[in-house]
Design a protein around this motif. Structure first.
Motif, PDB file in Angstrom:
ATOM      1  N   VAL A 189       8.747  14.295  10.010  1.00  0.00           N
ATOM      2  CA  VAL A 189       8.484  13.122   9.384  1.00  0.00           C
ATOM      3  C   VAL A 189       7.332  13.421   8.399  1.00  0.00           C
ATOM      4  CG1 VAL A 189       9.846  11.778  10.992  1.00  0.00           C
ATOM      5  CG2 VAL A 189       7.171  12.285  11.312  1.00  0.00           C
ATOM      6  N   LEU A 190       6.498  14.180   8.460  1.00  0.00           N
ATOM      7  CA  LEU A 190       5.432  14.241   7.626  1.00  0.00           C
ATOM      8  C   LEU A 190       5.474  15.031   6.315  1.00  0.00           C
ATOM      9  CD1 LEU A 190       2.489  14.731  10.139  1.00  0.00           C
ATOM     10  CD2 LEU A 190       2.982  12.639   9.159  1.00  0.00           C
ATOM     11  N   TYR A 249      12.330  -4.064   5.651  1.00  0.00           N
ATOM     12  CA  TYR A 249      12.390  -5.537   6.106  1.00  0.00           C
ATOM     13  C   TYR A 249      10.942  -6.117   5.852  1.00  0.00           C
ATOM     14  CZ  TYR A 249       9.752  -3.073   9.726  1.00  0.00           C
ATOM     15  OH  TYR A 249       8.478  -1.988  10.310  1.00  0.00           O
ATOM     16  N   THR A 251      10.465   3.692   8.426  1.00  0.00           N
ATOM     17  CA  THR A 251       9.705   4.339   7.126  1.00  0.00           C
ATOM     18  C   THR A 251       8.865   3.327   6.297  1.00  0.00           C
ATOM     19  OG1 THR A 251      11.706   3.676   5.854  1.00  0.00           O
ATOM     20  CG2 THR A 251      11.804   6.110   6.909  1.00  0.00           C
ATOM     21  N   GLU A 279      -2.600  11.710   4.604  1.00  0.00           N
ATOM     22  CA  GLU A 279      -1.576  10.640   3.932  1.00  0.00           C
ATOM     23  C   GLU A 279      -1.293   9.577   5.005  1.00  0.00           C
ATOM     24  OE1 GLU A 279       1.150  11.839   0.746  1.00  0.00           O
ATOM     25  OE2 GLU A 279       2.467  11.581   2.331  1.00  0.00           O
ATOM     26  N   VAL A 294       4.443  -8.576   4.998  1.00  0.00           N
ATOM     27  CA  VAL A 294       4.162  -7.077   4.538  1.00  0.00           C
ATOM     28  C   VAL A 294       5.637  -6.949   3.858  1.00  0.00           C
ATOM     29  CG1 VAL A 294       3.982  -4.783   5.459  1.00  0.00           C
ATOM     30  CG2 VAL A 294       2.735  -6.513   6.559  1.00  0.00           C
ATOM     31  N   PRO A 295       5.408  -6.547   2.741  1.00  0.00           N
ATOM     32  CA  PRO A 295       6.824  -6.025   2.183  1.00  0.00           C
ATOM     33  C   PRO A 295       7.602  -5.199   2.294  1.00  0.00           C
ATOM     34  CG  PRO A 295       4.482  -5.522   0.668  1.00  0.00           C
ATOM     35  CD  PRO A 295       4.204  -5.928   2.102  1.00  0.00           C
ATOM     36  N   ASP A 296       8.793  -5.177   2.089  1.00  0.00           N
ATOM     37  CA  ASP A 296       9.917  -4.029   2.662  1.00  0.00           C
ATOM     38  C   ASP A 296       9.896  -2.914   1.997  1.00  0.00           C
ATOM     39  OD1 ASP A 296      10.700  -5.040   0.262  1.00  0.00           O
ATOM     40  OD2 ASP A 296      12.733  -5.551   0.744  1.00  0.00           O
ATOM     41  N   GLN A 297       8.916  -2.587   1.468  1.00  0.00           N
ATOM     42  CA  GLN A 297       8.744  -1.384   0.272  1.00  0.00           C
ATOM     43  C   GLN A 297       8.626  -0.272   1.571  1.00  0.00           C
ATOM     44  OE1 GLN A 297       5.314  -0.996  -1.783  1.00  0.00           O
ATOM     45  NE2 GLN A 297       5.859   1.013  -2.794  1.00  0.00           N
ATOM     46  N   VAL A 298       9.651   0.867   1.207  1.00  0.00           N
ATOM     47  CA  VAL A 298       9.654   2.331   2.132  1.00  0.00           C
ATOM     48  C   VAL A 298       9.055   3.136   1.354  1.00  0.00           C
ATOM     49  CG1 VAL A 298      11.647   1.349   3.405  1.00  0.00           C
ATOM     50  CG2 VAL A 298      11.846   2.651   1.293  1.00  0.00           C
ATOM     51  N   THR A 299       8.703   4.157   2.125  1.00  0.00           N
ATOM     52  CA  THR A 299       7.912   5.469   1.601  1.00  0.00           C
ATOM     53  C   THR A 299       8.898   6.299   0.666  1.00  0.00           C
ATOM     54  OG1 THR A 299       8.824   6.580   3.586  1.00  0.00           O
ATOM     55  CG2 THR A 299       6.453   5.832   3.717  1.00  0.00           C
ATOM     56  N   SER A 300       8.568   6.515  -0.576  1.00  0.00           N
ATOM     57  CA  SER A 300       9.535   7.298  -1.232  1.00  0.00           C
ATOM     58  C   SER A 300       9.141   8.640  -1.499  1.00  0.00           C
ATOM     59  CB  SER A 300       9.486   6.592  -2.639  1.00  0.00           C
ATOM     60  OG  SER A 300       8.314   6.522  -3.244  1.00  0.00           O
ATOM     61  N   ARG A 301       7.990   8.756  -1.560  1.00  0.00           N
ATOM     62  CA  ARG A 301       7.602  10.541  -1.688  1.00  0.00           C
ATOM     63  C   ARG A 301       6.299  10.774  -0.454  1.00  0.00           C
ATOM     64  NH1 ARG A 301       4.655   9.359  -7.110  1.00  0.00           N
ATOM     65  NH2 ARG A 301       4.596   7.293  -5.996  1.00  0.00           N
ATOM     66  N   GLY A 302       6.314  11.952  -0.257  1.00  0.00           N
ATOM     67  CA  GLY A 302       5.154  12.393   0.815  1.00  0.00           C
ATOM     68  C   GLY A 302       5.610  11.915   2.054  1.00  0.00           C
ATOM     69  N   ALA A 303       4.877  11.854   3.211  1.00  0.00           N
ATOM     70  CA  ALA A 303       5.105  11.597   4.388  1.00  0.00           C
ATOM     71  C   ALA A 303       6.100  10.479   4.759  1.00  0.00           C
ATOM     72  CB  ALA A 303       3.810  11.121   5.476  1.00  0.00           C
ATOM     73  N   HIS A 304       7.007  10.327   5.622  1.00  0.00           N
ATOM     74  CA  HIS A 304       8.061   9.329   5.566  1.00  0.00           C
ATOM     75  C   HIS A 304       7.665   8.273   6.635  1.00  0.00           C
ATOM     76  CE1 HIS A 304      11.108  11.959   3.668  1.00  0.00           C
ATOM     77  NE2 HIS A 304      10.361  13.042   4.279  1.00  0.00           N
ATOM     78  N   ILE A 305       6.444   8.406   7.588  1.00  0.00           N
ATOM     79  CA  ILE A 305       6.012   7.379   8.011  1.00  0.00           C
ATOM     80  C   ILE A 305       4.726   7.244   7.532  1.00  0.00           C
ATOM     81  CG2 ILE A 305       7.520   7.426  10.176  1.00  0.00           C
ATOM     82  CD1 ILE A 305       5.384   9.172  11.655  1.00  0.00           C
ATOM     83  N   ARG A 306       4.157   5.945   7.849  1.00  0.00           N
ATOM     84  CA  ARG A 306       2.867   5.818   7.496  1.00  0.00           C
ATOM     85  C   ARG A 306       2.172   5.021   8.378  1.00  0.00           C
ATOM     86  NH1 ARG A 306       1.883   7.189   2.043  1.00  0.00           N
ATOM     87  NH2 ARG A 306       3.519   8.807   1.629  1.00  0.00           N
TER      88      ARG A 306
END
Lengths: 450, 385
Positions: A307-308, A334, A368, A425, B37-49
């Protein structure tokens, strides 16, 4: 036995969906693909056209700068499609498998071969791209012998497969041959890093011709770049190579059997998967087969890799060239009411402002969502806590953003890869894309140095 | 609560480019992302934040300031009763008196500062920076309670525009914005920022009971040394004249605890600044000289703005040193400078503000040498190899 190198910095992300240690047999896959983005810095020249017949081991394209480095088909069949993206940039070569024959490169004993002969064999069989170099974390450049070769025998990334479990189940006894191949390519040592305690697998334990190291500590202790930094860091004008341990097996298999065969074992993990288990699969194979009837309800993201650092792929996309896992996570598209203000009982975090920090819970579901908006760098002193290297992350990042090549060199650009900055990150409250910045810095270095 | 989200979504097009309220995009954006908190998802780099973001970071600091604010409100009332000889007010009365006095300061600070932030975000096409949530609360807490509101507004505007936005906004500024505001007032309207009358509500208009001075412990120490100073306990608890939020060391320590437990504030700076001031104070005790030099070293930690500065001002991650080694040096030098300015400067009895601002300027230099040491280690490796 070697002493244990203890790393205290880092972070184990307690992500839910760990793969059960059950290995499922290989499912027949018909669609394969080789993705260009798996090879950063590569400018490719195609050698096939749509409709061409290829065999497992036939070159699909080569490197424009190093034409001897060939990238071959993992399977025998027909080139169905050459996918191009924006501005006609090459994206992927898709191959439909229709038979099982392979190019036979002949059986050989690497220990009785010259360096040139081994090199030639790796180049012509398309196995060369398994060797990657630091600096830059790109496919190794032929012509220079590396100072040493580094292999990581454990993976600490979130939900990463248990490499010991994989090595115990891998087909054939080719690991030692693979090490012998590498020993012909360097005058230096071959370093193999393990988790503290070492491997329980006889084949790994009894390897000869390698120097064993042991590491303890949280992720990214399993990243080969971190291990190099603590064993013998890369300085200016030096080159070391790194190879994935399953690819060492593939190298050995090439010499023992004569075939280009990269079959490997991967973990299928993540909370979006109904049955997270281990699978046999070949890089490039569509993951559609192993995901069939295996995806949970809702909108999910399929990631080739962890996932990273992994890459988002379609639900029937192909397994990345170097990846040892596929992760499926729920998409985070969401809105969360006052999400930034919740106590965070169910929210795993690096930061101590979340109540979850006090709970003994072992795994957390994550999605995500970006969980915030992009900002300038504000917080300091925390990126260092998840990067176990003698490097000032933000200073390196800022040198890259400023395009200051000399300062990048001074601050350690040769020692890092984007994967080493993935945790920085992840924890960043300013939501910066640090991995992308690191890669752009590396690309700038490559351009400046040539 | 989804009707709120629906309503929000329905309004969104009005604020987008070409919409009727296009010029208020940053305002809409600020409130919308605050609520959801907006519904913006990761698009580049790490998929979880991580769930941590700037809003949470800044709000934690604001929460850490609340004990100082509450005690400050009470203390305004308390000092007022002492000055004017009122004897029959209850604790709640004193608190409400003070709270209603400080409320206009907070409102003016936020309205002026956030207004400028919204305009700056609109011009740059950025999202609103949350940094001002903290600055806007810090500024009233380091003001004398009787400061005229227009003066406050001018100093806030100066701090936000000249101190921060011209450098590029939160994260880019060199000086701590809250202290910039205070320094602006200090040098522009010195009569309102020093002396014996401005620290107590209503005292500038006169009418205090006989023999009441209203001088802060710092001013007393400057004149007479320890002889007429309030007791250490009084200074620790905070029932003394001074800026609104800086008098109570107890309230500030509660805030420090919140910052340290959550990991938002730097313990390195707080610790080294305390040790620096303590060390310098002890050194002065040893050498002796004037009366100020002989006050116990630990008095420096509990009087004036030291505690508030060490916990909330010097630790501002943007204007402080950014390397861990640098933080120790930066903190220690700040602490030493506070005491030096207090004791040896004939003009001002307080040194915290100036010491921190001076070290804000020096911080990049400190970091430079720390980073150079790292570079030398790397270069040396190449030579020996």
């Amino acid at each position: 036995m070697s002493t244990v190198i203890r790393l205290r910095k880092g972070l184990n992300i307690k992500l839910a969906g760990k793969a059960e240690k059950i290995l499922l047999p290989e499912t027949a896959v018909d669609r394969f693909g080789v993705r260009f983005a798996d090879f950063p810095g590569l400018t490719a020249r195609l050698e096939v056209r749509e409709g061409d017949k290829v065999m497992a081991g036939t070159a699909l394209f080569h490197d424009k700068a190093y034409p001897e480095i060939k990238y071959v088909s993992p399977v025998s069949g027909v080139v169905r499609e050459i996918i191009r993206g924006e501005k006609r940039v090459l994206t992927e070569v898709v191959i439909d498998r229709d038979r099982d024959d392979r190019v036979d490169f002949g059986v050989a004993d690497p220990l009785k071969m010259t360096r040139e002969a081994v090199t030639e064999r790796l180049l012509s069989s398309g196995m060369w791209p398994l060797l990657r170099q630091r600096p830059y974390h790109i496919v190794a450049r032929p012509g220079t012998a590396p100072r040493a070769v580094f292999i990581s025998a454990f993976d600490t990334a979130p939900l990463a497969p248990d490499i010991d479990f994989i090595m115990a189940n891998v087909h054939g006894n080719h690991l030692q041959t693979g090490i012998n191949v590498l020993s012909r390519l360097t005058d230096g040592k071959i370093h193999l890093s393990q988790e503290a305690g070492g491997s329980r697998v006889a084949e790994v334990k009894n390897l000869t011709g390698v120097e064993f190291h042991q590491f303890s500590g949280p992720h990214p202790a399993g990243n080969v770049g971190i291990q190099i930094h603590h064993i013998e860091p890369v300085s200016k004008n030096e080159v070391v190579w790194t190879v994935d341990i399953q690819d060492v097996v593939a190298l050995g298999r090439l010499f023992d059997t004569g075939f280009h065969d990269r079959e490997r074992i991967i973990a299928l993990a993540g909370s979006g998967v109904l049955h997270p288990k281990y699978h046999r699969i070949t890089p490039g194979a569509s993951v559609g087969g192993i995901l069939k009837a295996n995806l949970g309800e809702g909108n999910h993201r399929v990631i080739s890799g962890n996932v990273l650092t992994g890459r988002r792929i379609a639900a029937d996309g192909s397994l990345g060239f170097y990846d040892n896992m596929v992760t499926v996570l729920p998409e985070g598209d969401y809105h969360e009411l006052l999400g930034w203000a919740t106590p965070g009982l169910k929210k795993f975090s690096y930061w101590r402002s979340f109540v979850s920090k006090l709970l003994p819970r072992k795994d957390y579901e994550m999605d995500t969502n970006l969980h915030g908006g992009r900002r300038a760098f504000v917080m300091t002193g925390h990126y260092e806590n998840v990067l176990p290297m003698d490097i000032y992350p933000i200073y390196l990042i800022k040198a890259i953003m400023a395009g200051d090549v000399e300062q990048m060199e001074n601050l350690g650009i040769y020692e890092v890869a984007e994967e080493d900055f993935a945790l920085c990150e992840y924890i960043d409250p300013s939501k910066s894309e640090l991995q992308e910045i690191i890669r752009s810095g590396i690309n700038l270095m490559i351009k400046e140095m040539n | 609560m989804s009707f709120l989200l629906d309503k929000m979504k329905k309004m969104e097009p009005l604020f987008e480019k070409g919409g009727r309220f296009e010029k208020l995009r940053s305002v809409y954006d600020g409130f919308a992302t605050f609520l959801y908190v907006p519904d913006q998802v990761t698009s580049r780099g790490a998929h979880i934040r991580d769930y941590m973001d700037m809003k949470r970071t800044m709000i934690i600091v604001v929460i850490a300031l609340i004990p100082a604010l509450l005690f400050g409100s009470y203390n305004i009332g308390l000092q007022h009763t002492r000055a004017f000889g009122i004897v029959d007010w209850s604790l709640m009365q004193m608190f409400w008196f003070g709270f209603l006095k400080i409320l206009p300061l907070i409102i003016v600070s936020y309205v002026t500062g956030l207004g400028i932030e919204f305009v700056a975000a609109q011009i740059r096409g950025h999202e609103i920076n949350e940094g001002y949530l903290v600055t806007g609360m810090l500024i009233p807490l380091i003001m004398p309670i009787d400061v005229p509101l227009w003066m406050l507004a001018v100093s806030v505007a100066f701090a936000v525009i000249i101190g921060k936005e011209i450098f590029g906004g939160t994260g880019m500024n060199i000086l701590n914005p809250a202290l910039t505001a205070r320094a602006f007032l200090f040098f522009s309207y010195p009569a309102w920022m020093s002396g014996d009358t401005v620290w107590i509500e209503g005292l500038t208009k006169g009418g205090a009971i006989d023999a009441f001075s209203g001088a802060t412990p710092l001013a007393v120490a400057k004149l007479d040394g320890i002889a007429r100073m309030p007791s250490a306990m009084e200074m620790f608890v905070g029932t003394i004249p001074g800026s609104v939020g800086e008098t109570s060391v107890i309230a500030i320590l509660i805030g420090a605890l919140i910052l340290l437990v959550t990991g938002v504030g730097s313990w390195r700076i707080m610790l080294s600044m305390t040790l620096g001031a303590l060390g310098m104070g002890l050194l002065l005790n040893l050498t002796g000289g004037n009366a100020y030099m002989q006050i116990p070293a630990y008095y420096h930690l509990i009087m004036g703005g030291f505690a508030f500065g060490a916990v909330f001002m010097a630790t501002d991650p943007v204007s402080a040193a950014q390397t861990n080694t640098g933080k120790y040096i930066y903190g220690a030098l700040t602490g030493i400078l506070v005491v030096i300015i207090r004791v040896f400067n004939p003009a001002y009895p307080e040194g915290t503000m100036l010491a921190i601002l001076l070290m804000n300027v020096m911080a990049p230099l400190i970091d430079h040498y720390v980073v150079q040491a790292n570079i030398r280690r790397r270069v040396k490796r190449v030579r020996t190899a």
